[in-house]
Design a protein around this motif. Structure first.
Motif: not given
Length: 180
Positions: A34-35, A40-41, A49-53, A64-65
């Protein structure tokens, strides 16, 4: 592509990581979560495998990584010291590094988290909050890094994000075809 093979050597090699891949290349597990609001993706990267700003109200930034790595179980001191080095802090002994780790729930799996602040190469105060969980042969790392004030403000969202993470193992690849 395995050595000695080409894309047109008479049979389908499949996409790396695809189910049914005839060369047994390991597929990546599926990660769901859950973001938190305001994140922001940022997509995947070379290792993540996923990251966020995240952008703060005063223009501060954080990232976030989510990164899986094999064979890291039992190497917590190395991991803690690697991130300490990034914020200009000295290395810790095994005993002291262990004191930095706190328990955290990562999608129902028992994990460990640590939090540190220091100076970037440019002299700004940055903070890194990293959580890790070891599942089978894979270690999963969740790293929140950026402006000290913003990371502190986002830490409760990060912990909520960790609780929401679900890792679904990839299907096992089939055996090699005859003659491989």
């Amino acid at each position: 592509m395995p050595t000695g093979h080409s894309a047109d050597d008479g049979h389908n090699h499949g996409a790396p990581g695809a189910t049914g891949n005839p060369h047994g290349m390991r597929a990546m597990p599926k990660v769901s979560y859950t973001t938190p609001a305001g994140w922001r993706e940022a997509g995947t990267g070379e290792m993540r495998v996923a990251g966020f700003s995240i952008t703060g109200t005063n223009g501060q930034t954080a990232q976030v990584a989510v990164t899986p790595l094999p064979g890291m179980d039992g190497r917590e001191t190395l991991i803690v010291n690697m991130w300490r080095q990034q914020v200009g802090l000295g290395e810790l002994s095994d005993a002291d590094a262990g004191k930095e780790l706190t328990a955290v729930d990562i999608g129902g799996v028992s994990g460990k988290m640590f939090d540190m602040a220091g100076k970037s190469a440019a002299g700004q105060t940055i903070r890194i909050v990293t959580a890790m969980a070891h599942v089978g042969e894979m270690s999963w790392f969740y790293k929140l890094q950026g402006d000290d004030e913003l990371v502190l403000a986002q830490k409760p969202n990060f912990i909520a994000f960790l609780k929401s993470v679900k890792v679904e193992e990839a299907p096992t690849a089939e055996a090699l075809p005859a003659g491989h």
